[in-house]
Design a protein around this motif. Structure first.
Motif, mmCIF file in Angstrom:
data_model
loop_
_atom_site.group_PDB
_atom_site.id
_atom_site.type_symbol
_atom_site.label_atom_id
_atom_site.label_comp_id
_atom_site.label_asym_id
_atom_site.label_seq_id
_atom_site.Cartn_x
_atom_site.Cartn_y
_atom_site.Cartn_z
ATOM 1 N N LYS A 2 0.846 -1.206 0.000
ATOM 2 C CA LYS A 2 0.000 0.000 0.000
ATOM 3 C C LYS A 2 0.881 1.256 0.000
ATOM 4 O O LYS A 2 1.723 1.416 0.887
ATOM 5 C CB LYS A 2 -0.864 -0.041 1.270
ATOM 6 C CG LYS A 2 -2.005 0.927 1.260
ATOM 7 C CD LYS A 2 -2.935 0.665 2.453
ATOM 8 C CE LYS A 2 -4.107 1.607 2.366
ATOM 9 N NZ LYS A 2 -5.156 1.321 3.312
ATOM 10 N N ASP A 153 -1.660 4.520 -15.427
ATOM 11 C CA ASP A 153 -2.041 3.270 -14.779
ATOM 12 C C ASP A 153 -1.647 3.300 -13.299
ATOM 13 O O ASP A 153 -0.475 3.251 -12.951
ATOM 14 C CB ASP A 153 -1.305 2.138 -15.522
ATOM 15 C CG ASP A 153 -1.527 0.800 -14.879
ATOM 16 O OD1 ASP A 153 -2.424 0.690 -14.025
ATOM 17 O OD2 ASP A 153 -0.786 -0.141 -15.232
ATOM 18 N N SER A 155 -1.815 1.101 -11.105
ATOM 19 C CA SER A 155 -1.119 -0.086 -10.595
ATOM 20 C C SER A 155 0.390 0.002 -10.848
ATOM 21 O O SER A 155 1.172 -0.643 -10.145
ATOM 22 C CB SER A 155 -1.706 -1.369 -11.182
ATOM 23 O OG SER A 155 -1.549 -1.348 -12.568
ATOM 24 N N ARG A 158 2.134 0.940 -7.737
ATOM 25 C CA ARG A 158 2.135 0.023 -6.589
ATOM 26 C C ARG A 158 3.332 -0.922 -6.627
ATOM 27 O O ARG A 158 3.818 -1.360 -5.592
ATOM 28 C CB ARG A 158 0.849 -0.790 -6.552
ATOM 29 C CG ARG A 158 -0.385 0.082 -6.488
ATOM 30 C CD ARG A 158 -1.627 -0.779 -6.372
ATOM 31 N NE ARG A 158 -1.682 -1.477 -5.113
ATOM 32 C CZ ARG A 158 -2.138 -0.952 -3.998
ATOM 33 N NH1 ARG A 158 -2.596 0.273 -3.996
ATOM 34 N NH2 ARG A 158 -2.154 -1.638 -2.886
#
Ligand code: ATP
Length: 212
Positions: A2, A153, A155, A158
Motif C-alpha cells: 500500500k 495506470d 497499478s 504500486r
C-alpha cells in the motif's frame, strides 16, 4: 504494498478543497495519506497563522476518520521545508514502500523551481491533482522533462517505490485558502468551505479575523 502519499502545503487554513482532494487521492491510489504542514514554505509568503495554530486546525479537521493523518515532521526542522529532504527521510523509514508526492496542478506547474526537483523522482512518484481554474497543460520544458515518467495506470505505482508521474482527476472544488482568509478578514463566516470542526472552537480561526 500500500503506497504512502504525502500532501504538503501551508494549510493556512486547511479547507474542504484540501481534504476532498486528499481523500479522493487516497481512494484512487489505495494509499495512506499524510498531510504535512510546511514550516517556512520556500515558494510563498509567510503564513498568517503560526505553525501551532495551523496544526490545531488540522487536528480539528481530521477528526473522525483514519485515511488522512497529520505528519508534523517539517515543523520540527529549522529553516525552509524542502520536499526533497522530507522524502529522503521518509524513504529511509519506509524501505521499498511506494511513496507518492501529491501536488495540486497549480503548484506542479512550478515544479522546475523547486530545490533539487529532478531528484524527487528518485525517491517518490508524483501524483498531480487537478484543480479548477488551472490549465491542464504544463510548461513545454517541464512536459519534456517528465515525459518519460508519465503513466495513466495506477497499478504502475504500486509495484515500484518511485519514479512515475500520474495525473489524478479529482472532483473540482474551487476553494482556496487565500479566498477564505479574505472572507474572514471581512467578518464573513465561510462555513461550508471549511471543515465544521474549525467553527467549534472560537479560537481556531481568530488569527485571520484580526484586521490588518
Ligand atoms: P493559498 O490560497 O494560501 O495559496 P491553497 O488553498 O492553494 O493556499 P496550500 O496549502 O498552498 O493551499 O495548498 C497545498 C496543496 O493543496 C497544493 O499542492 C495545492 O495545489 C493543493 N490544493 C489546494 N487547494 C486545492 C483545491 N481546491 N483543489 C486541488 N488542489 C488544491
Amino acid at each position: 504494498m500500500k503506497p504512502l502519499a504525502i500532501f504538503g502545503g501551508t494549510f493556512d487554513p486547511v479547507h474542504l478543497g484540501h481534504l476532498s482532494v486528499a481523500w479522493e487521492a487516497s481512494e484512487l491510489l489505495d494509499a495512506d495519506v499524510h498531510l504535512m504542514p510546511a514550516n517556512v514554505p520556500p515558494h510563498k509568503p509567510p503564513p498568517t497563522a503560526s505553525a501551532a495554530q495551523r496544526v490545531a486546525m488540522l487536528r480539528a479537521a481530521l477528526q473522525g476518520q483514519s485515511r488522512l493523518t497529520l505528519d508534523t515532521r517539517e515543523l520540527e526542522r529549522e529553516g525552509p521545508s524542502y520536499t526533497i529532504d522530507t522524502l529522503i527521510e521518509l524513504r529511509e523509514e519506509q524501505g521499498a514502500r511506494p511513496l507518492v508526492l501529491l501536488i495540486g496542478a497549480d503548484a506542479f506547474a512550478n515544479l522546475a523551481t523547486w530545490h533539487r526537483w529532478r531528484e524527487l523522482f528518485d525517491v517518490a512518484h508524483i501524483g498531480v491533482l487537478s484543480r479548477p481554474g488551472v490549465d491542464a497543460t504544463w510548461p513545454d520544458a517541464l512536459e519534456r522533462e517528465v515525459a518519460g515518467c508519465r503513466t495513466a495506470d495506477v497499478s504502475a505505482l504500486r509495484g515500484l517505490p518511485a519514479g512515475k508521474l500520474i495525473e489524478l482527476a479529482v472532483t473540482p472544488l474551487e476553494i482556496s485558502a487565500t479566498r477564505i482568509r479574505e472572507l474572514l478578514v471581512d467578518g464573513r463566516e465561510p462555513r461550508y468551505l471549511l471543515p465544521a470542526g474549525l467553527f467549534d472552537d472560537a479560537g481556531l480561526l481568530s488569527p485571520y479575523r484580526v484586521s490588518r
